[in-house]
Motif scaffolding. Structure first.
Motif, PDB file in Angstrom:
ATOM      1  N   VAL A  51      -4.662  13.186 -19.147  1.00 38.82           N
ATOM      2  CA  VAL A  51      -4.200  13.442 -20.748  1.00 38.82           C
ATOM      3  C   VAL A  51      -3.335  14.660 -20.994  1.00 38.82           C
ATOM      4  N   ARG A  52      -3.847  15.688 -20.478  1.00 38.09           N
ATOM      5  CA  ARG A  52      -2.933  16.810 -20.645  1.00 38.09           C
ATOM      6  C   ARG A  52      -1.451  16.669 -20.013  1.00 38.09           C
ATOM      7  N   THR A  53      -1.385  15.859 -19.049  1.00 41.61           N
ATOM      8  CA  THR A  53      -0.028  15.887 -18.435  1.00 41.61           C
ATOM      9  C   THR A  53       0.834  14.877 -19.451  1.00 41.61           C
ATOM     10  N   LEU A  54       0.169  13.822 -19.983  1.00 42.95           N
ATOM     11  CA  LEU A  54       0.847  13.004 -20.894  1.00 42.95           C
ATOM     12  C   LEU A  54       1.225  13.559 -22.364  1.00 42.95           C
ATOM     13  N   LEU A  55       0.121  14.275 -22.718  1.00 40.92           N
ATOM     14  CA  LEU A  55       0.520  15.206 -23.982  1.00 40.92           C
ATOM     15  C   LEU A  55       1.638  16.232 -24.017  1.00 40.92           C
ATOM     16  N   ASN A  56       1.781  16.651 -22.608  1.00 41.19           N
ATOM     17  CA  ASN A  56       2.957  17.492 -22.642  1.00 41.19           C
ATOM     18  C   ASN A  56       4.379  16.968 -22.001  1.00 41.19           C
TER      19      ASN A  56
END
Length: 323
Positions: free
Chosen positions: A251-256
């Motif tokens: 989720v962190r990768t997608l948000l960034n």
């Protein structure tokens, strides 16, 4: 060694220790954690990944030996996934300087996120299924998985665990501790191949041996403790923990990513909700594990009591028979 270098060595050793403790217990996160730190310090992606993989030669060797000592390794799986993984890692390291993973990273994160949600919900609400447990993992499944995971690991500075661990866990054919132990052990082959590829393509350019040493020292110290922990954490709880790590990481990768480009406020709200859900899932897993363990102990107690009554009745009948 001057004071600044010593401080850097200590900080990196602590980072390596924490990263290996998580990696050895959950089957992922050493590369992702360490590479993130090096990138934040201004290291270029290829040099950062090369530094981490050089350190991982030692940490994965120590981790693999520790997992083997505690009985967490299936050597057939190690070979079937590790050799293709080494091929993929060498290819990824060799071509990293000319490849862009900006588009591929969000796609991979979506796939991993789906696997993470599946692992988290399955282990939290169902536990470890025994229907497929013990069935062999086929080479036609492990070889492509290793090839892709090795390539992603080398090009992204981490990914062997996040790709391999959830895919094998989702099959339900191995205990979580053996999945983690086998993935950690096979990563040694991946680290060696990736390091050879980086050294062939980059030489020593941008690689700080002090940073390699720091990450290596911390990782080697943490490896035995992590292997011991994974053997003693209940499989249901361990599966929920691994699933949560996969979900939060991707989720962190997608948000960034450029796909979403979420603002800081939105990201904070999402993280808070994710961590609350993850904490709830872990609490539920622990509660259900304790409830099931109590039920099993009660069944064992009842069986032992019935056996004792039967033995007592048999002893009472023996005098009557002899008379």
């Amino acid at each position: 060694m001057d004071r600044g270098s010593m401080r850097t060595l200590i900080v990196l050793a602590l980072v390596g220790l924490g990263a290996q403790l998580v990696d050895g217990s959950l089957g992922m996160a050493y590369g992702v954690t360490s590479t993130t730190l090096l990138l934040a310090a201004g290291t270029n992606p290829a040099a950062a990944s090369a530094t981490v993989h050089l350190a991982e030669i030692g940490t994965t060797l120590a981790s693999g030996a520790s997992h083997w000592r505690f009985g967490n390794v299936d050597w057939r799986v190690v070979l079937k996934i590790g050799v293709p993984g080494a091929v993929g890692a060498f290819a990824g390291a060799t071509f990293l300087s000319s490849l862009s993973t900006e588009i591929a990273a969000p796609v991979m994160s979506l796939i991993l996120l789906a696997l993470g949600v599946y692992v988290l919900t399955r282990f939290t609400f169902v536990g470890l299924s025994s229907s497929n447990l013990g069935k062999p993992l086929r080479k036609r499944f492990l070889s492509p998985l290793g090839l892709v995971a090795g390539f992603v690991d080398a090009t992204g500075g981490g990914g062997w665990g996040p790709v391999g661990t959830p895919a094998i866990l989702a099959s339900g054919r191995m205990e979580p501790r053996k999945v983690i132990g086998s993935i950690d052990t096979s990563e040694f082959l991946v680290s060696v191949a990736a390091s050879v590829g980086f050294l062939a393509g980059l030489g020593h350019e941008g690689i700080e041996l002090t940073w390699v040493a720091g990450l290596l020292i911390g990782g080697v110290i943490a490896a035995p403790l992590a292997a011991w922990l994974v053997r003693h954490i209940p499989p249901r709880v361990l599966g929920s923990a691994v699933g949560g790590v996969i979900v939060v990481t991707n989720v962190r990768t997608l948000l960034n990513s450029d796909w979403l480009g979420a603002s800081g406020a939105v990201s904070t709200v999402v993280y808070v909700l994710l961590y609350l859900a993850w904490a709830g899932a872990l609490a539920y897993s622990v509660r259900e594990y304790r409830r099931n363990a109590a039920e099993e102990r009660e069944l064992v107690r009842q069986a032992e009591a019935a056996e004792a009554r039967s033995a007592a009745a048999q002893r009472e009948e023996e005098p009557a028979v002899s008379n």
